[in-house]
Write an enzyme that holds these catalytic residues in place. Sequence first.
Site, PDB file in Angstrom:
ATOM      1  N   ASP A 390      38.639  -1.204  32.201  1.00 55.17           N
ATOM      2  CA  ASP A 390      38.464  -1.359  33.588  1.00 55.17           C
ATOM      3  C   ASP A 390      36.643  -1.777  33.555  1.00 55.17           C
ATOM      4  OD1 ASP A 390      38.096  -2.401  36.859  1.00 55.17           O
ATOM      5  OD2 ASP A 390      37.779  -0.544  36.110  1.00 55.17           O
ATOM      6  N   GLU A 443      37.598  -5.735  30.461  1.00 53.50           N
ATOM      7  CA  GLU A 443      37.815  -6.857  31.380  1.00 53.50           C
ATOM      8  C   GLU A 443      35.478  -6.781  31.849  1.00 53.50           C
ATOM      9  OE1 GLU A 443      36.455  -6.350  36.345  1.00 53.50           O
ATOM     10  OE2 GLU A 443      37.420  -4.534  34.726  1.00 53.50           O
TER      11      GLU A 443
END
Length: 712
Positions: A390, A443
Site C-alpha cells: 500500500d 500500489e
Amino acid sequence: MHPYQKGKKRGILVRAFLSGVDKCEVVDSSAEGAPRYAMEKVDDSGFFEVLIEDRDMVFPYRLRSEQRNREIRQFYDPYSFLPTIGESDLYLFNQGNEHRIYEKLGAHPKVVNGIPGVSFGVWAPNADRVSLVGSFNDWDGRYHPMRSLGGSGVWELFIPGMEKGEMYKFELRAKNGDVFLKTDPYGSYFEAPPNNASIVYDHSSYQWNDQAWMAKRVDHQALDRPMSVYEVHLASWKRRWEEDNRPLTYKELAVELAEYVIDHGFTHIELMPVAEHPFDGSWGYQVTGYYAPTHRFGTPDDFKAFVDYMHQRDIGVIVDWVPAHFPRDTFALPGFDGTCLYEHEDPRLGAHMDWGTLIFNFGRHEVKSFLVANALSWLDRYHIDGLRVDAVASMLYLDYSREEGQWIPNQYGGNENLEAIAFLRETNDLVHKYYPGTLMIAEESTSFGGVTKPPSEGGLGFDLKWNMGWMHDNMSYFEKDPIYRKHHQNNLTFGMLYQYAEKFVTVFSHDEVTHGKGSMLMKMGAGTITDKSRTLRSLYGHMWGYPGKKLLFMGSEFGQSEEWNYDKSLQWHLNEFADHHGIASLVRDLNRVYKEEPALAETDFDDQSFRWIACWDADSSIISYVRTSRDGRSKIMVIGHFTPMTHERYRIGLPSAGHWREILNTDSSFYGGSNIGNVNGVNSEPVEYDSFAQSGEFTIPPLSTMFFKWEG
C-alpha cells in the site's frame, strides 16, 4: 540465583518477589530428597531472599510458597533459565539481517530444559526497565522484570508453566521515569479493543492441506498466466443481519467466498488489510499488530484454514501490506520505549500529513528487520501468495504531500527516500528468494521508473504495479455524458504510450467507490440505471480486452448502486434485477474468455501482442484493437463503442483475412442489452482500410464492447 560475595559472606543468593505469600523456600530439584532453604521475608510487599552459604555453584531449583490461605505452590523460577535468544540472532537483528526475527521476539511457547513455558522477547533499547505483565501476575510490573541482553536493546524472559491463550503486555519505564504499557510489536494474536492485550499463540499445531497448490504455485502465478483478482473487505462482503448484523467468521467466509469466486471465474482474491487494527473505519490500513490476523473473524489458525480452503480450490490469496506508515495509537508502536524507536523524531521525516500517521525509520536496522521479517512471516505462517504494498508513492518521495520547508532532502539534495527505496528492493529480493512464485504488487501512483524491473537493473523489484493512470483516464471518460466523450478520445488511447513500461494490473479498486465518489455504476455518465448498466458493461469489456492483469472491488461485479460502506453488507438483493444480474453474468464470461484465449492473459506484458486498428473516430466514440498470441495463431479483436447510437455497416480494418467470430458482446440480451450484434461474426473482404489490406463491415451496438476471434 547467583553467586554472591560481600566481605566474609559468600555463597549463592536467591531472591524472589511474591505478593500475598507468607513463606517461601528454595527447593533443590537436582535430586530427590535434596534440601530446602527457607527464605526470609525482608519486605512486607512480598520480597524474599536467602543466602545459601554452604553452596558455591548454582543448581536446579524451584520455589515453594505458602500463601495466607495455606495454599502451597511449587514452581520453577523464570530467572533460573538461561536466555532463549542466541547471540547470533541478536547480532543479525541489530544488523538488519535477521529475516525470521518473528520466531525469536514476541511470545513463543517452547520447552526449555524439559520444562514447558513461553519465552518472551522485545526490543526496547532506551528503556530503563521492561516487565512482562498480565492476569498471571495481576498486571504488576514488579513480578517479572525482563532481562536486558546487553547492547542489543533486546529484553528477554522465559516463563515456565505459562500456556497458550494467556494475555500479556509489556510495562516499560522510560529514562524520564514514565511508566506505561505497550502491546507486543511481534504479537500474533490480540484481544479486542479497548484493551488490545497481546495473546500467547502457538503456530506449530496447524496442519496444512494445500500441498498441491504450493507445488504448482510458481507456474500458476507466472506472469503469462491469467490473473483476475476479486478485492474483498472481509467485514463488509456479507453480514448476518439476522444476528445483529455481524460479519462472517473466517470459517464462514472460506466456504461462501470460495464458492462465489469460483462461480464468477476469478483466479485470486485480494484482502484489504487483515493485520490487527483497532479502528474499523481505517479499513485495516492503520495497523497496530503487524504480525497478527485480526481477531474480528477468528483465531490465527482460523485464518490459516481460510487460506488453506482457498488453495484447495485453486484460488490464490493476496493480502494488502502496509509498511508505509502506522497510527499514533499510544498502546502500540509510537514512542515505544519512551523515544521515537520505530518512527523518525523529526516530523519532516516521520509524520504523514494526509493520514495523521507516522512513517517508519527505514534506515534503522532493527526497524528494517521488523518490516522485512513481517512480509516474510505472512508468506511463511499463512501461505499467502502475494503482497499488495500500500501507498508505495508515499514511501518513495520525501516531499510526498508536503509543502516547501516541510521536508528534508536526501544526502544528494533530491526528494527520493533512499532508505525506503533500499528497503523495498531488499524486501522484494528476499520474498522472491525464500518464496518463489509469490507476487509483490505495488500500489504506486506516480511515474517513478522501474517499479517492476529487478533491482539488478535499477528497479524496485515488484512483479506488478497497479495501473492508476489507466484507471483515472478511463473513469474520467466514462463519467462524462456520451455527447461529450468525443472530445476526450485521448483518455482511451493515452495509456498505451506507457503501457509496456511496467507490468500493470488494470484496476477498479475500493478507492474508486469511497469518500463520496459513488459506486462504479452510479458514476457512469448516463441517465437511467439501464443505460448506466450498459455503460458499465462496455467499460468492463474494454478493461478485460485491454492488456494487463485484472482487479475488481467487491460489489462492482454486479453494479452495486450505493457507495461502499465498511460496516454494511453489499447490496446482494440487487442481483434479483436484470440490470445488475446482467453485469455479474458479463463478468463471469469476461473471466472465462480471458482464461481461455491465449491472445489475452498470455500476452499481457508482450508489447508485440497489441496493435491499434482504429482509434481515430472520436465523433462516434469508437475504438478497435487486436491482441495476438506469441505464436500468431490466436487473435482477439476488441471493438468499443461508447455512445447510445447504433452503427450499421461500419467498416473496420482487419489484421488477417478470414472469418472473425463474435465471441462476446456486452450488449447481448443475456446481459440485459438490446441484443444488437453480428450474429456469428464477420467475414473479411479484400478492401484496404485502416492501413490493413483486409476489412469488414460490422454492426456496432450502442454502449458496447465486442470481442471477435479470428478463425482463419
